[in-house]
Design a protein around this motif. Structure first.
Motif, PDB file in Angstrom:
ATOM      1  N   UNK A  21       5.685  -8.835  -4.114  1.00 26.35           N
ATOM      2  CA  UNK A  21       5.961  -7.032  -3.843  1.00 26.35           C
ATOM      3  C   UNK A  21       7.377  -7.236  -3.549  1.00 26.35           C
ATOM      4  N   UNK A  22       8.136  -8.109  -2.822  1.00 25.11           N
ATOM      5  CA  UNK A  22       9.125  -8.630  -2.469  1.00 25.11           C
ATOM      6  C   UNK A  22      10.200  -8.757  -4.002  1.00 25.11           C
ATOM      7  N   UNK A  23       9.164 -10.120  -4.468  1.00 30.89           N
ATOM      8  CA  UNK A  23       9.811 -10.487  -5.284  1.00 30.89           C
ATOM      9  C   UNK A  23      10.466  -9.121  -6.527  1.00 30.89           C
ATOM     10  N   UNK A  24       9.088  -8.528  -7.135  1.00 28.81           N
ATOM     11  CA  UNK A  24       9.581  -7.249  -7.806  1.00 28.81           C
ATOM     12  C   UNK A  24      10.276  -6.719  -6.652  1.00 28.81           C
ATOM     13  N   UNK A  25      10.651  -5.913  -6.075  1.00 30.92           N
ATOM     14  CA  UNK A  25      11.549  -5.357  -5.337  1.00 30.92           C
ATOM     15  C   UNK A  25      13.398  -5.758  -5.183  1.00 30.92           C
ATOM     16  N   UNK A  26      13.213  -7.380  -5.198  1.00 29.53           N
ATOM     17  CA  UNK A  26      14.242  -8.363  -5.283  1.00 29.53           C
ATOM     18  C   UNK A  26      14.762  -7.895  -7.680  1.00 29.53           C
ATOM     19  N   UNK A  27      14.039  -8.030  -7.978  1.00 27.92           N
ATOM     20  CA  UNK A  27      13.895  -8.093  -9.285  1.00 27.92           C
ATOM     21  C   UNK A  27      14.472  -6.377  -9.691  1.00 27.92           C
ATOM     22  N   UNK A  28      13.878  -5.248  -9.955  1.00 28.88           N
ATOM     23  CA  UNK A  28      13.962  -4.312  -9.978  1.00 28.88           C
ATOM     24  C   UNK A  28      15.759  -3.976  -9.675  1.00 28.88           C
ATOM     25  N   UNK A  29      15.836  -4.080  -8.109  1.00 30.68           N
ATOM     26  CA  UNK A  29      17.221  -4.247  -7.272  1.00 30.68           C
ATOM     27  C   UNK A  29      17.996  -5.375  -8.074  1.00 30.68           C
ATOM     28  N   UNK A  30      18.261  -6.199  -9.282  1.00 29.52           N
ATOM     29  CA  UNK A  30      18.908  -6.626  -9.710  1.00 29.52           C
ATOM     30  C   UNK A  30      18.912  -6.063 -11.042  1.00 29.52           C
ATOM     31  N   UNK A  46      13.803 -12.598   3.561  1.00 30.40           N
ATOM     32  CA  UNK A  46      12.288 -12.172   3.780  1.00 30.40           C
ATOM     33  C   UNK A  46      11.577 -13.135   3.036  1.00 30.40           C
ATOM     34  N   UNK A  47      11.675 -13.188   1.942  1.00 39.18           N
ATOM     35  CA  UNK A  47      10.513 -13.786   0.905  1.00 39.18           C
ATOM     36  C   UNK A  47      10.835 -15.456   0.824  1.00 39.18           C
ATOM     37  N   UNK A  48      11.762 -15.928   2.257  1.00 35.11           N
ATOM     38  CA  UNK A  48      11.654 -17.191   2.049  1.00 35.11           C
ATOM     39  C   UNK A  48      11.002 -17.504   3.162  1.00 35.11           C
ATOM     40  N   UNK A  49      11.355 -16.302   4.053  1.00 36.54           N
ATOM     41  CA  UNK A  49      10.241 -16.472   5.617  1.00 36.54           C
ATOM     42  C   UNK A  49       8.685 -16.089   5.016  1.00 36.54           C
ATOM     43  N   UNK A  50       8.646 -15.622   4.248  1.00 27.92           N
ATOM     44  CA  UNK A  50       7.321 -15.602   3.925  1.00 27.92           C
ATOM     45  C   UNK A  50       6.436 -16.910   3.045  1.00 27.92           C
ATOM     46  N   UNK A  51       7.116 -17.128   2.207  1.00 21.01           N
ATOM     47  CA  UNK A  51       7.551 -18.385   1.537  1.00 21.01           C
ATOM     48  C   UNK A  51       7.004 -19.643   2.136  1.00 21.01           C
ATOM     49  N   UNK A  52       7.501 -20.319   3.090  1.00 20.42           N
ATOM     50  CA  UNK A  52       7.615 -20.762   4.929  1.00 20.42           C
ATOM     51  C   UNK A  52       6.133 -20.610   5.530  1.00 20.42           C
ATOM     52  N   UNK A  53       5.489 -19.045   5.866  1.00 24.15           N
ATOM     53  CA  UNK A  53       4.578 -18.836   6.562  1.00 24.15           C
ATOM     54  C   UNK A  53       3.531 -19.269   5.725  1.00 24.15           C
ATOM     55  N   UNK A  54       3.271 -19.049   4.493  1.00 27.07           N
ATOM     56  CA  UNK A  54       2.105 -18.738   3.153  1.00 27.07           C
ATOM     57  C   UNK A  54       2.219 -20.586   3.412  1.00 27.07           C
TER      58      UNK A  54
END
Length: 67
Positions: A21-30, A46-54
């Motif tokens: 969802x964050x990836x989609x939001x970033x793409x839409x913003x760009x 936030x996306x990087x933090x999620x990646x680390x937690x995953x």
């Protein structure tokens, strides 16, 4: 490790969904043409933090293999 594999798997699924969802939001913003750099930076952090937690949760599910 206080969580069961099932709990970890559920958490992983939720984190992966949020990451997409964050990836989609970033793409839409760009693509919007009006890029708020501060908002973009926050979303990317936030996306990087999620990646680390995953990655941490995946490590808990996958046992170390001793070769």
């Amino acid at each position: 490790m206080g969580q069961s594999e099932e709990e970890i798997a559920r958490r992983l699924a939720a984190l992966r969904t949020e990451h997409r969802d964050l990836d989609d939001s970033i793409t839409a913003l760009l693509l919007s043409g009006h890029v708020d750099q501060l908002q973009l930076a926050r979303l990317k952090r936030r996306k990087l933090r999620l990646k680390d937690e995953i990655a941490l949760l995946e490590d808990q599910l996958i046992p170390d293999i001793i070769a």
